[in-house]
Write an enzyme that holds these catalytic residues in place. Structure first.
Site, mmCIF file in Angstrom:
data_model
loop_
_atom_site.group_PDB
_atom_site.id
_atom_site.type_symbol
_atom_site.label_atom_id
_atom_site.label_comp_id
_atom_site.label_asym_id
_atom_site.label_seq_id
_atom_site.Cartn_x
_atom_site.Cartn_y
_atom_site.Cartn_z
ATOM 1 N N TYR A 1 -1.554 -0.939 11.026
ATOM 2 C CA TYR A 1 -1.817 -1.526 9.703
ATOM 3 C C TYR A 1 -0.638 -1.252 8.773
ATOM 4 O O TYR A 1 -0.096 -2.167 8.127
ATOM 5 C CB TYR A 1 -3.119 -0.961 9.105
ATOM 6 C CG TYR A 1 -3.258 -1.241 7.624
ATOM 7 C CD1 TYR A 1 -3.494 -2.527 7.163
ATOM 8 C CD2 TYR A 1 -3.129 -0.214 6.679
ATOM 9 C CE1 TYR A 1 -3.601 -2.794 5.799
ATOM 10 C CE2 TYR A 1 -3.236 -0.474 5.319
ATOM 11 C CZ TYR A 1 -3.470 -1.758 4.879
ATOM 12 O OH TYR A 1 -3.567 -2.023 3.528
ATOM 13 N N LYS B 1 2.354 -3.763 6.806
ATOM 14 C CA LYS B 1 2.745 -3.771 5.386
ATOM 15 C C LYS B 1 4.252 -3.569 5.260
ATOM 16 O O LYS B 1 4.912 -4.230 4.455
ATOM 17 C CB LYS B 1 1.996 -2.673 4.623
ATOM 18 C CG LYS B 1 0.516 -2.924 4.469
ATOM 19 C CD LYS B 1 0.224 -4.110 3.559
ATOM 20 C CE LYS B 1 -1.252 -4.418 3.448
ATOM 21 N NZ LYS B 1 -1.542 -5.742 2.899
ATOM 22 N N SER C 1 0.834 -1.201 0.000
ATOM 23 C CA SER C 1 0.000 0.000 0.000
ATOM 24 C C SER C 1 0.865 1.245 0.000
ATOM 25 O O SER C 1 1.981 1.244 0.552
ATOM 26 C CB SER C 1 -0.871 -0.029 1.258
ATOM 27 O OG SER C 1 -1.418 1.238 1.508
#
Ligand code: NAD
Ligand code: UDP
Length: 338
Positions: A148, A152, A124
């Site tokens: 989050y 990643k 992302s």
């Protein structure tokens, strides 16, 4: 190729399954259905004209992964499975490290055991943190502002170590910007459980009368109209980017590659609202609300590396993003009325 899609029943995975099946690949979806509905497989079959197998299972279960990989002679994996709600990751970080980081480690172990070392990973633009310059290219420094994003980043680092240790791996890290829209058929799209966190599905539900109004998070950013600017990319273009990345890593001798998948164009929240109203002829009531914690003013990609190395560029415009989202909302409303 025989390709496993972890999280293949989800929003992006289902859109990637369609062109892969159409291109003649044998696709198997592996999903624990924690954020998806198995009925998506019937709709996928309606699109592709053939059944796409779904194995219900969790990526943290290595034995289940090995069974499906050996059973289908899997040669490559596209890894979408993961939790993705920023707010939830702040409240329940362990759930995110367990599902996303441990889940990916379990997947890598199973792949190594089965001799399948070709992987495309859903990363992302969040890994760029607070932009230091725009547009964001792949060399921009990385950082994370929430759990989050940290999952990643940790996974990206894990993949770099794995690729450095064993040159047989072919790994593509795809850094998505803001995927929106739905398949042209209106049969598959983004249908999050509960109240959507993301802008486009929220607008869709306001348009459909399922939510009263949109809260625009801040109108005092340093942007042309004061609202946040993002690089919205049509999910069908994003899906084509996966096919191009898989082709590219099949040919390269580089164990690790990183590509942005974005359009290079930024639109504000109010641009999105106005476009949705104009294209679909529906009003989107909104009010200005305080800024959302952790949001940046502007974020958009440099898509140049993907254009140069993959021969891929996003083609669908804002109107196509808005019309396809609305078509999918209609499909949902019709189905729910049945
Ligand atoms: P999604 O929630 O629609 O799809 C993810 C799928 O993974 C779901 O079907 C879910 O049931 C499944 N899943 C989750 N944990 C699992 C587990 N432990 N085992 C097996 N299946 C599991 O999300 P999406 O929008 O399709 O996102 C796919 C990937 O792309 C995610 O990794 C996400 O972080 C990443 N991503 C998404 C966006 C976005 O805006 N949608 C942006 C950047 C990156
Ligand atoms: N946004 C908004 N209202 C919402 C959801 C999002 O104003 O209900 C704004 C958000 O502040 C950001 C943009 O829309 O400027 C895109 O947010 P989204 O959550 O879709 O994606 P992000 O780029 O934050 O991952």
């Amino acid at each position: 190729m025989n390709i496993l899609l972890t999280g293949g029943a989800g929003y992006i995975g289902s859109h990637v399954a369609a062109p892969l099946v159409s291109a003649g690949h044998h696709v198997v979806c592996f999903d624990n259905l924690s954020n998806s509905d198995p009925s998506v497989m019937e709709r996928l079959e309606a699109i592709t004209g053939q059944p796409v197998p779904l194995v219900t299972g969790d990526i943290r279960n290595g034995d289940a992964l090995r069974e499906v990989m050996l059973g289908h002679a899997i040669e490559a994996v596209i890894h979408f499975a993961g939790l993705k709600a920023v707010g939830e990751s702040v409240a329940e970080p362990m759930k995110y490290y367990d599902n996303n980081v441990r889940g990916t480690l379990s997947l890598l172990e199973a792949m190594a055991d089965c001799g399948a070392k070709t992987l495309v990973f859903s990363s992302s633009a969040t890994v760029y943190g607070q932009p230091q310059y725009l547009p964001l290219d792949e060399n921009h420094p990385t950082s994370a502002t929430n759990p989050y994003g940290r999952t990643k980043l940790m996974i990206e680092e894990m993949l770099a170590d794995v690729a450095a240790a064993d040159p047989e791996w072919r790994i593509a890290i795809l850094r998505y910007f803001n995927p929106v829209g739905a398949h042209d058929s209106g049969l598959i799209g983004e249908n999050p459980n509960g109240v959507p966190n993301n802008l486009m599905p929220f607008i869709g539900r306001v348009a459909a009368g399922r939510l009263k109004e949109l809260s625009v998070f801040g109108n005092d950013y340093d942007t042309p109209d004061g609202t946040g600017v993002r690089d919205y990319i049509h999910v069908v273009d994003l899906a084509d980017g996966h096919v191009a990345a898989l082709d590219a890593i099949a040919k390269t001798n580089q164990p690790l590659s990183i590509w942005n998948l974005g359009t290079g164009t930024g639109y504000s929240v109010l641009d999105m609202v106005k476009a949705f109203e104009r294209v679909n002829g529906v009003p989107i009531p909104f009010r200005i609300a305080p800024r959302r914690d952790g949001d940046v003013a502007s974020c958009f990609a440099s898509p140049e590396r993907a254009a140069r190395e993959l021969g891929w560029t996003a083609e669908r415009d804002l109107d196509a993003m808005c019309s396809s989202s609305w078509r999918f909302e209609h499909m949902l409303a019709t189905r729910n009325a049945d």
